[in-house]
Design a protein around this motif. Sequence first.
Motif, short mmCIF file in Angstrom:
data_model
loop_
_atom_site.label_atom_id
_atom_site.label_comp_id
_atom_site.label_asym_id
_atom_site.label_seq_id
_atom_site.Cartn_x
_atom_site.Cartn_y
_atom_site.Cartn_z
N PRO A 116 0.93 -1.12 -0.02
CA PRO A 116 -0.14 -0.12 -0.18
C PRO A 116 0.96 1.30 -0.03
O PRO A 116 0.36 2.50 -0.32
CB PRO A 116 -0.84 -0.14 1.40
CG PRO A 116 -0.03 -1.04 2.21
CD PRO A 116 0.71 -2.01 1.13
N ASP A 117 2.09 1.08 0.38
CA ASP A 117 3.22 2.23 0.54
C ASP A 117 3.73 2.58 -0.79
O ASP A 117 4.75 3.61 -0.72
CB ASP A 117 3.96 2.26 1.53
CG ASP A 117 4.70 1.29 1.81
OD1 ASP A 117 4.45 0.09 1.26
OD2 ASP A 117 5.87 1.40 2.38
N LEU A 118 3.70 1.68 -1.77
CA LEU A 118 4.42 1.76 -3.09
C LEU A 118 3.69 2.05 -4.25
O LEU A 118 2.55 1.42 -4.29
CB LEU A 118 5.47 0.49 -3.19
CG LEU A 118 6.24 0.20 -1.95
CD1 LEU A 118 6.85 -1.10 -2.32
CD2 LEU A 118 7.11 1.23 -1.51
N GLU A 119 4.20 2.92 -5.17
CA GLU A 119 3.53 3.31 -6.17
C GLU A 119 4.21 3.26 -7.42
O GLU A 119 5.34 4.23 -7.45
CB GLU A 119 2.76 4.61 -6.33
CG GLU A 119 1.95 5.13 -7.55
CD GLU A 119 1.27 6.20 -7.26
OE1 GLU A 119 0.69 6.79 -8.09
OE2 GLU A 119 1.60 6.98 -6.33
N VAL A 120 3.79 2.39 -8.49
CA VAL A 120 4.83 2.37 -9.69
C VAL A 120 4.42 3.52 -10.64
O VAL A 120 3.12 3.13 -11.19
CB VAL A 120 4.99 1.09 -10.67
CG1 VAL A 120 5.60 1.14 -11.88
CG2 VAL A 120 5.52 0.00 -9.64
N VAL A 121 5.06 4.53 -10.96
CA VAL A 121 4.40 5.63 -11.63
C VAL A 121 5.04 5.52 -13.11
O VAL A 121 4.38 6.44 -13.81
CB VAL A 121 4.85 7.03 -10.97
CG1 VAL A 121 4.35 7.20 -9.60
CG2 VAL A 121 6.48 7.32 -10.87
N GLY A 122 5.98 4.64 -13.40
CA GLY A 122 6.24 4.87 -14.87
C GLY A 122 7.28 3.79 -15.22
O GLY A 122 7.74 2.84 -14.00
N GLU A 123 7.39 3.38 -16.45
CA GLU A 123 8.58 2.23 -16.83
C GLU A 123 9.47 2.97 -17.89
O GLU A 123 8.98 3.80 -18.63
CB GLU A 123 7.70 1.10 -17.32
CG GLU A 123 7.07 0.44 -16.30
CD GLU A 123 6.03 -0.83 -16.96
OE1 GLU A 123 6.67 -1.42 -17.98
OE2 GLU A 123 5.19 -1.49 -16.17
N VAL A 181 18.29 5.58 -22.21
CA VAL A 181 17.92 6.94 -22.44
C VAL A 181 16.55 7.37 -22.24
O VAL A 181 16.22 8.48 -21.59
CB VAL A 181 17.86 6.87 -24.17
CG1 VAL A 181 17.30 8.14 -24.65
CG2 VAL A 181 19.56 6.64 -24.65
N GLU A 182 15.54 6.48 -22.17
CA GLU A 182 14.25 6.42 -21.93
C GLU A 182 14.23 6.81 -20.29
O GLU A 182 13.12 7.43 -19.75
CB GLU A 182 13.40 5.38 -22.32
CG GLU A 182 11.91 5.48 -22.15
CD GLU A 182 11.20 4.22 -22.28
OE1 GLU A 182 9.76 4.31 -22.35
OE2 GLU A 182 11.53 3.20 -22.98
#
Length: 222
Positions: free
Chosen positions: A28-35, A40-41
């Motif tokens: 609950p305290d972790l959030e994946v915001v992107g990959e 470079v990306e």
Amino acid sequence: MSTPIRILLVDDQHLIRLGFRLVLEAEPDLEVVGEASDGVEAVREAARLTPDIVLMDVRMPHLDGIAATERIVAAHPSARILILTTFDLDEYAFAALRAGASGFLLKDAQGSELVAAVRAVHRGDAALAPRVTRRLVELVSGLPTEPAAPDALATLTDREHEVFLAIARGQTNAEIAESLFLSESTVKTHVGRVLQKLAARDRVHAVILAHRWRLAGPDAAS
């Protein structure tokens, strides 16, 4: 409820990223915001998303994880990089840490170890696989010593000096608090002051400084 720890996943294999996402987002305290699928990306997404933690693969096309780590840390000093790799070769571990990584774990780590490492790095501790930690200390101990920076060291209070040496021994905030009979919040304040006064990027950098100045290890100065 506290704000979740925002994480950017960087790996050139989609299934690896998916596996990490499933493990992390179950907390609950972790959030994946992107990959990101290459270095470079990763640099571009780190600038766009300003994540708290970047989980960084080492071997990737176009730009490897070590070079990407160096660029991200230079542009966003508050970002914390946790290196994940299938290789535990010395050059990868040490190069990643010198580039600014705050932790190094192998991809065969258990899900609980990954989650614990993310939380440790976020709260200011270093996260290193045990066998990497042992080798890092050996490598750092073998580096040529440098004259201590008297002006910087002289600014440390007696308590801050104790905390600095505890950091050099690889102790976490909780371990320092127990050994010095302090609260963890007090230790965290001392650690922040030590890093600031010594112009150390993070705890790993502080360990390197302590060994180079012969303040830790078998040849420690009195």
